[in-house]
Motif scaffolding. Structure first.
Motif, PDB file in Angstrom:
ATOM      1  N   GLU A   2       0.968  -1.073   0.169  1.00 48.34           N
ATOM      2  CA  GLU A   2       0.000  -0.072   0.009  1.00 48.34           C
ATOM      3  C   GLU A   2       0.785   1.449   0.169  1.00 48.34           C
ATOM      4  O   GLU A   2       1.928   1.355   0.796  1.00 48.34           O
ATOM      5  CB  GLU A   2      -0.725  -0.038   1.204  1.00 48.34           C
ATOM      6  N   THR A   3       0.552   2.347  -0.650  1.00 49.26           N
ATOM      7  CA  THR A   3       1.249   3.428  -0.700  1.00 49.26           C
ATOM      8  C   THR A   3       1.242   4.220   0.419  1.00 49.26           C
ATOM      9  O   THR A   3       0.088   4.372   1.321  1.00 49.26           O
ATOM     10  CB  THR A   3       0.626   4.648  -1.772  1.00 49.26           C
ATOM     11  N   MET A   4       2.440   4.572   1.085  1.00 50.61           N
ATOM     12  CA  MET A   4       2.521   5.168   2.502  1.00 50.61           C
ATOM     13  C   MET A   4       2.597   6.589   2.361  1.00 50.61           C
ATOM     14  O   MET A   4       3.011   7.149   1.284  1.00 50.61           O
ATOM     15  CB  MET A   4       3.900   4.614   2.994  1.00 50.61           C
ATOM     16  N   SER A   5       2.232   7.465   3.316  1.00 49.46           N
ATOM     17  CA  SER A   5       2.426   8.855   3.394  1.00 49.46           C
ATOM     18  C   SER A   5       3.524   9.342   4.273  1.00 49.46           C
ATOM     19  O   SER A   5       3.735   8.684   5.313  1.00 49.46           O
ATOM     20  CB  SER A   5       1.076   9.487   3.799  1.00 49.46           C
ATOM     21  N   ARG A  16      10.715   2.867  -5.080  1.00 51.23           N
ATOM     22  CA  ARG A  16      11.449   2.371  -6.149  1.00 51.23           C
ATOM     23  C   ARG A  16      12.549   1.266  -5.761  1.00 51.23           C
ATOM     24  O   ARG A  16      12.982   0.999  -4.489  1.00 51.23           O
ATOM     25  CB  ARG A  16      12.547   3.612  -6.686  1.00 51.23           C
ATOM     26  N   ALA A  17      12.821   0.361  -6.640  1.00 47.34           N
ATOM     27  CA  ALA A  17      13.685  -0.813  -6.335  1.00 47.34           C
ATOM     28  C   ALA A  17      15.198  -0.200  -6.045  1.00 47.34           C
ATOM     29  O   ALA A  17      15.756   0.771  -6.158  1.00 47.34           O
ATOM     30  CB  ALA A  17      13.952  -1.570  -7.717  1.00 47.34           C
ATOM     31  N   LEU A  18      15.640  -1.022  -5.135  1.00 49.71           N
ATOM     32  CA  LEU A  18      16.960  -0.709  -4.298  1.00 49.71           C
ATOM     33  C   LEU A  18      17.720  -2.194  -4.038  1.00 49.71           C
ATOM     34  O   LEU A  18      17.481  -2.941  -3.476  1.00 49.71           O
ATOM     35  CB  LEU A  18      16.751  -0.007  -3.148  1.00 49.71           C
ATOM     36  N   GLY A  19      18.640  -2.505  -5.142  1.00 49.86           N
ATOM     37  CA  GLY A  19      19.113  -3.662  -5.212  1.00 49.86           C
ATOM     38  C   GLY A  19      18.122  -4.870  -5.173  1.00 49.86           C
ATOM     39  O   GLY A  19      17.110  -4.820  -6.366  1.00 49.86           O
ATOM     40  N   ASP A  20      17.739  -5.511  -4.345  1.00 53.76           N
ATOM     41  CA  ASP A  20      17.041  -6.779  -4.316  1.00 53.76           C
ATOM     42  C   ASP A  20      15.726  -6.539  -3.554  1.00 53.76           C
ATOM     43  O   ASP A  20      14.746  -7.242  -3.478  1.00 53.76           O
ATOM     44  CB  ASP A  20      17.441  -7.933  -3.653  1.00 53.76           C
ATOM     45  N   GLY A  21      15.685  -5.056  -2.918  1.00 54.62           N
ATOM     46  CA  GLY A  21      14.514  -4.702  -2.009  1.00 54.62           C
ATOM     47  C   GLY A  21      14.034  -3.398  -2.779  1.00 54.62           C
ATOM     48  O   GLY A  21      13.864  -2.999  -3.963  1.00 54.62           O
ATOM     49  N   GLU A  22      13.284  -2.688  -1.787  1.00 50.20           N
ATOM     50  CA  GLU A  22      12.509  -1.648  -2.166  1.00 50.20           C
ATOM     51  C   GLU A  22      12.541  -0.718  -1.121  1.00 50.20           C
ATOM     52  O   GLU A  22      12.561  -0.798   0.034  1.00 50.20           O
ATOM     53  CB  GLU A  22      11.044  -1.958  -2.344  1.00 50.20           C
ATOM     54  N   VAL A  23      12.639   0.606  -1.673  1.00 57.39           N
ATOM     55  CA  VAL A  23      12.892   1.846  -0.662  1.00 57.39           C
ATOM     56  C   VAL A  23      11.443   2.700  -0.888  1.00 57.39           C
ATOM     57  O   VAL A  23      11.249   3.076  -2.208  1.00 57.39           O
ATOM     58  CB  VAL A  23      14.084   2.544  -0.601  1.00 57.39           C
ATOM     59  N   SER A  24      11.017   3.489  -0.061  1.00 54.36           N
ATOM     60  CA  SER A  24      10.081   4.286  -0.280  1.00 54.36           C
ATOM     61  C   SER A  24      10.478   5.671   0.396  1.00 54.36           C
ATOM     62  O   SER A  24      11.221   5.754   1.358  1.00 54.36           O
ATOM     63  CB  SER A  24       8.803   3.999   0.645  1.00 54.36           C
ATOM     64  N   GLY A  31      12.682  12.172   4.205  1.00 52.49           N
ATOM     65  CA  GLY A  31      12.868  10.735   4.772  1.00 52.49           C
ATOM     66  C   GLY A  31      12.811   9.486   3.900  1.00 52.49           C
ATOM     67  O   GLY A  31      12.199   9.765   2.878  1.00 52.49           O
ATOM     68  N   VAL A  32      13.380   8.352   4.417  1.00 54.34           N
ATOM     69  CA  VAL A  32      12.865   7.123   3.662  1.00 54.34           C
ATOM     70  C   VAL A  32      12.382   6.111   4.634  1.00 54.34           C
ATOM     71  O   VAL A  32      12.675   6.094   5.859  1.00 54.34           O
ATOM     72  CB  VAL A  32      14.244   6.652   3.049  1.00 54.34           C
ATOM     73  N   PHE A  33      11.690   5.080   3.876  1.00 54.40           N
ATOM     74  CA  PHE A  33      11.251   4.063   4.674  1.00 54.40           C
ATOM     75  C   PHE A  33      11.782   2.781   4.068  1.00 54.40           C
ATOM     76  O   PHE A  33      11.415   2.523   2.962  1.00 54.40           O
ATOM     77  CB  PHE A  33       9.755   3.816   4.895  1.00 54.40           C
ATOM     78  N   LEU A  34      12.151   1.700   4.953  1.00 54.38           N
ATOM     79  CA  LEU A  34      12.582   0.374   4.639  1.00 54.38           C
ATOM     80  C   LEU A  34      11.988  -0.613   5.227  1.00 54.38           C
ATOM     81  O   LEU A  34      12.027  -0.439   6.453  1.00 54.38           O
ATOM     82  CB  LEU A  34      14.091   0.333   4.509  1.00 54.38           C
ATOM     83  N   SER A  35      11.664  -1.816   4.976  1.00 52.79           N
ATOM     84  CA  SER A  35      11.005  -2.954   5.806  1.00 52.79           C
ATOM     85  C   SER A  35      12.414  -3.328   6.390  1.00 52.79           C
ATOM     86  O   SER A  35      13.661  -3.246   5.969  1.00 52.79           O
ATOM     87  CB  SER A  35      10.559  -3.867   4.963  1.00 52.79           C
TER      88      SER A  35
END
Length: 87
Positions: A2-5, A16-24, A31-35
């Motif tokens: 889901e899209t985050m705010s 967007r893709a970041l290596g094998d993962g994803e960053v918001s 700032g950024v959010f990563l799982s």
């Protein structure tokens, strides 16, 4: 996912893709959010980058008689792999 705010400005964070993962990332630069999984992968990639980073030097430019100005300055090398992601 889901899209985050952004918690600071409320704008929709851009994923967007970041290596094998994803960053918001907040489009306003807040700032950024990563799982947790993506953060672990990012940490491992950073450690690998430092393990394999060596002295990166560019060859000196050849000086010739027709040069009228100094050559352009080189971009400072990244201090960390993460820096290379957000140019």
């Amino acid at each position: 996912m889901e899209t985050m705010s952004c918690p600071r400005c409320g704008a929709d964070m851009v994923s967007r893709a970041l290596g094998d993962g994803e960053v918001s990332q907040c489009p306003e630069g807040h700032g950024v959010f990563l799982s947790r999984l993506d953060l672990g992968a990012l940490t491992e990639a950073e450690l690998d980058w430092h393990r394999h980073a060596g002295q990166h030097t560019a060859p000196l430019p050849r000086i010739t008689a027709d040069m009228t100005e100094a050559p352009p300055s080189a971009k400072a090398p990244a201090r960390a792999w993460v820096e290379t992601l957000f140019d």
